[in-house]
Design an enzyme around this catalytic site. Structure first.
Site, short mmCIF file in Angstrom:
data_model
loop_
_atom_site.label_atom_id
_atom_site.label_comp_id
_atom_site.label_asym_id
_atom_site.label_seq_id
_atom_site.Cartn_x
_atom_site.Cartn_y
_atom_site.Cartn_z
N ARG A 19 44.76 3.40 7.26
CA ARG A 19 44.56 1.78 6.21
C ARG A 19 46.02 2.92 5.49
NH1 ARG A 19 38.34 0.10 5.94
NH2 ARG A 19 37.68 0.48 7.71
N SER A 110 39.26 -3.49 7.85
CA SER A 110 37.98 -3.43 8.04
C SER A 110 37.34 -4.67 6.42
CB SER A 110 37.25 -2.09 7.79
OG SER A 110 35.86 -2.90 7.95
N HIS A 111 36.63 -4.47 5.13
CA HIS A 111 36.89 -4.86 4.53
C HIS A 111 37.64 -5.07 3.40
CE1 HIS A 111 36.17 -0.40 3.86
NE2 HIS A 111 35.99 -0.65 2.64
N LYS A 123 43.49 1.87 14.42
CA LYS A 123 42.69 2.83 14.38
C LYS A 123 41.67 3.02 16.41
CE LYS A 123 38.12 -0.35 13.50
NZ LYS A 123 36.63 -0.82 13.11
N ASP A 275 31.80 -8.21 7.36
CA ASP A 275 33.26 -8.00 7.67
C ASP A 275 34.49 -8.57 7.71
OD1 ASP A 275 32.53 -6.16 9.17
OD2 ASP A 275 33.62 -4.29 7.65
N ASP A 277 36.30 -7.18 10.46
CA ASP A 277 36.20 -7.04 11.10
C ASP A 277 35.07 -6.75 12.40
OD1 ASP A 277 35.39 -4.59 10.27
OD2 ASP A 277 36.10 -3.24 11.31
N ASP A 279 32.19 -5.38 11.97
CA ASP A 279 30.95 -3.97 12.08
C ASP A 279 29.96 -3.90 10.58
OD1 ASP A 279 32.88 -3.15 10.30
OD2 ASP A 279 33.87 -1.16 11.47
N ARG A 280 30.05 -4.85 9.98
CA ARG A 280 29.05 -4.90 8.73
C ARG A 280 28.24 -5.32 8.55
NH1 ARG A 280 31.41 -1.82 3.43
NH2 ARG A 280 32.50 -0.23 4.66
N GLU A 362 24.96 3.29 4.99
CA GLU A 362 23.72 2.64 3.64
C GLU A 362 25.10 1.68 3.32
OE1 GLU A 362 26.30 2.81 1.07
OE2 GLU A 362 27.44 4.64 2.24
N SER A 363 26.20 1.96 4.28
CA SER A 363 26.86 0.79 4.06
C SER A 363 27.52 -0.15 4.04
CB SER A 363 28.98 1.43 3.87
OG SER A 363 29.34 2.13 4.66
N LYS A 374 29.12 -0.14 14.71
CA LYS A 374 28.00 -1.03 14.95
C LYS A 374 28.25 -2.29 14.77
CE LYS A 374 30.76 0.09 9.60
NZ LYS A 374 31.75 0.74 9.24
C1 VG1 Z 1 33.39 3.80 4.01
C2 VG1 Z 1 31.96 3.29 4.24
C3 VG1 Z 1 31.34 4.03 5.67
C4 VG1 Z 1 32.05 3.79 6.59
C5 VG1 Z 1 33.88 3.58 6.41
C6 VG1 Z 1 34.32 2.42 7.55
O1 VG1 Z 1 33.60 4.48 3.84
O2 VG1 Z 1 31.73 4.43 3.51
O3 VG1 Z 1 30.14 4.35 5.48
O4 VG1 Z 1 31.62 3.61 8.48
O5 VG1 Z 1 33.27 2.55 4.38
O6 VG1 Z 1 33.71 0.82 7.64
P1 VG1 Z 1 34.43 5.67 2.56
O7 VG1 Z 1 35.21 6.93 3.08
O8 VG1 Z 1 35.64 4.75 2.27
O9 VG1 Z 1 33.35 5.79 2.00
V1 VG1 Z 1 34.29 -0.38 8.00
O10 VG1 Z 1 33.30 -1.46 7.91
O11 VG1 Z 1 35.68 -0.52 6.12
O12 VG1 Z 1 35.01 -0.46 8.94
CO CO Z 2 34.57 -3.15 9.66
#
Ligand code: VG1
Ligand code: CO
Length: 541
Positions: A19, A110-111, A123, A275, A277, A279-280, A362-363, A374
């Site tokens: 990213r 993603s987010h 990815k 989110d 993409d 997955d959340r 938890e995210s 996810k």
């Molecule tokens: C964050 C979250 C993690 C999740 C990752 C990808 O990572 O904490 O739980 O798997 O994002 O999610 P980090 O290293 O920033 O804490 V996604 O939906 O951005 O692919």
């Molecule tokens: Co995501």
């Protein structure tokens, strides 16, 4: 053709792919270098099928055209690409699996925010449909450091909007329906009849907020077309290259619009968001936000009510910072519960080996063995199925869960975009202090555990270290400190706070209030204010 190139520094995938800001990705040869490094590392891919799609953010289409030219020059036989360049992360996983592809490339950050000033990401998912394991991403990174050429072909852009098959060099490019495979899979897991009756009863209203991101088309197909929800049930459902200027991260801060609607006088019965993409997931009842850790535990405890999981769960897993709420359910069910490092790639082996059925973070990530990612829409359907069977509110389900298992009061405090050196120094100091902590008393209890989390994969024996600093107390409370591996600017410090509350009378207390002592202890331990200059977290989830 062979194009000469030189390495870029820092092409190391983080928690979920590579990213960087769009500006970094748009540098000539940047994307090409990374994709070629990946192809150089993949063995025996000649003539095989690759799945490609993205979350529709700015730079999605040009990036896909580049990937297609490189894939053709590197000898892939066929690429399946989602129409319009769209594939949500869980849908890409489903397509890789159902079409038995070699693997897939997902273009998403993603987010993270999108647009010309936002972020981009890439990815790689393997043939099981799941994120590449660390051994592979590290090999790709090593390759990026010595790359001196990439292979491409001269070819016009493929029309990504036109379904059907065309040729790019010697390679077939098949533009597929991005939604159908995933929607069909959902119909095999959930009782669509029961959910359709619930949504059509007139007594139950839902609001799904796609946050201008990739799940809009998926939500339209499933909730509106297949399940008969009124069209107004899906909001912000048109994917936009900059997510409507928003931050497509489904939490109370960035999904404020959903939260406001769910706390209004005429609030629907059920609210959800996903989110960038797809997955959340975020689950909200009327005037009631469900924390992701609780959501995972509730789904595990109610899985027997859902057709796809009626025969029971083999086991469950959660990422280390996720609360122990699901552990309590696993203990009651008599099934194993695994604790893995943050990031979905660590669930892959457990899912492939049949050791777990459900897992989550938890995210706001929850999923199962139906794919290897996810899955936001899946989690929403799971909740709807449980609500349809139980016929009570979201809040009633969670409160009932707490009565049975106790409440794992939980919150995460994020300090986004802090000075990277200051954040590393804070972590280094804390890491050094760990050996001296056990036995020391704090207002929240005596320290019983202080370590830097390391994980040995029970399936392949691989070891991953440095996954977050855990400090546990004899009261059952826990604080975890960790640096994000998905940010692109400075560092993001995450502080995860958890406290067990058995007393039903106190289950209604606001989480920040219930965690006040723990929050103060975290500050006492880490000196966050002094190190970062921040007196408040940027985001509280
Ligand atoms: C964050 C979250 C993690 C999740 C990752 C990808 O990572 O904490 O739980 O798997 O994002 O999610 P980090 O290293 O920033 O804490 V996604 O939906 O951005 O692919
Ligand atoms: Co995501």
């Amino acid at each position: 053709m062979i194009v000469t190139t030189t390495p870029f520094a820092g092409q190391r995938p983080g928690t979920s792919g590579l990213r960087k800001s769009v500006q970094v990705f748009r540098q000539p040869r940047y994307l090409e270098n990374f994709v070629q490094s990946l192809f150089d590392v993949l063995e025996n891919h000649e003539g095989t099928t690759l799945v490609v799609g993205g979350d529709g953010r700015f730079f999605n289409d040009p990036a896909i055209q580049t990937v297609l030219r490189l894939a053709a020059a590197n000898g892939f036989g066929r690429v399946l690409v989602g129409q319009g360049g769209i594939l949500s992360t869980p849908a890409a996983s489903a397509v890789i699996r159902s079409r038995r592809a070699y693997g897939g490339i997902i273009l998403s950050a993603s987010h993270n925010p999108g647009g010309p000033e936002g972020d981009f990401g890439i990815k790689y998912n393997a043939g099981n449909g799941g994120p590449a394991p660390e051994a592979l991403t590290e090999a790709v990174f090593r390759r990026t450091q010595s790359i001196d050429r990439y292979l491409s072909i001269e070819a016009p852009d493929v029309d990504l909007d036109a379904p059907g098959t065309t040729q790019v060099g010697g390679m077939a490019v098949e533009v597929i329906d991005p939604v159908a495979t995933h929607a069909d899979l959902m119909a095999t897991l959930f009782d669509f009849g029961a959910i359709r009756r619930l949504l059509g009863s007139g007594a139950f209203r839902m609001r799904f907020d796609a946050m201008h991101a990739v799940t809009g088309p998926y939500a339209h197909e499933v909730f509106i077309k297949r399940l008969g929800a009124p069209a107004a049930s899906v909001v912000n459902g048109l994917p936009s290259p900059d997510f409507g200027g928003g931050h497509p991260d489904p939490n109370p801060t960035y999904a404020a619009e959903l939260v406001a609607a769910m706390f209004a006088d005429d609030a629907p019965d059920f609210g959800a968001a996903s989110d960038g993409d797809g997955d959340r997931n975020m689950i909200v009842g009327r005037r009631f936000i469900v924390t992701p850790s609780d959501s995972l535990a509730v789904l595990a405890a109610n899985a027997h009510l859902v057709p796809g999981y009626a025969s029971g769960l083999k086991g469950v897993a959660r990422s280390m910072p996720t609360s122990a709420a699901v552990d309590a359910v696993a203990a009651a069910l008599g099934i194993p519960c695994f604790e893995t490092p943050t990031g979905w790639k660590f669930f892959g082996n457990l899912l492939d080996a049949g050791r777990i059925t459900l897992c989550g973070e938890e995210s706001a990530g929850t999923g199962s063995d139906h794919v290897r990612e996810k899955d936001g829409l899946w989690a929403v359907l799971f909740w709807l199925n449980v609500l349809a069977v139980r016929g009570v509110s979201v809040e009633a389900i969670v409160r009932d869960h707490w009565r049975r298992f106790g409440r794992h009061v939980y919150s995460r405090h994020d300090y986004e975009g802090v000075d990277a050196a200051a954040a590393s120094a804070l972590m280094a100091r804390l890491r050094q202090a760990l050996p001296g902590l056990p036995g020391r008393p704090f207002s929240v209890g005596i320290v019983t555990l202080a370590d830097d989390f390391a994980y040995t994969d029970p399936v392949d024996g691989s070891v991953t270290t440095g996954q977050g600093l855990r400090i546990g107390f004899d009261s059952g409370s826990r604080i975890v400190f960790r640096l994000s591996g998905t940010g692109t600017e400075g560092a993001t410090l995450r502080v995860y706070l958890e406290r067990f509350e058995a007393d039903v009378q106190r289950h209604g207390v606001d989480a920040q209030q219930a965690l006040a002592d723990l929050i103060a202890t975290a500050e006492q331990l880490a000196g966050i204010v002094a190190a970062t200059g921040r007196t408040q977290p940027t985001v509280i989830t």
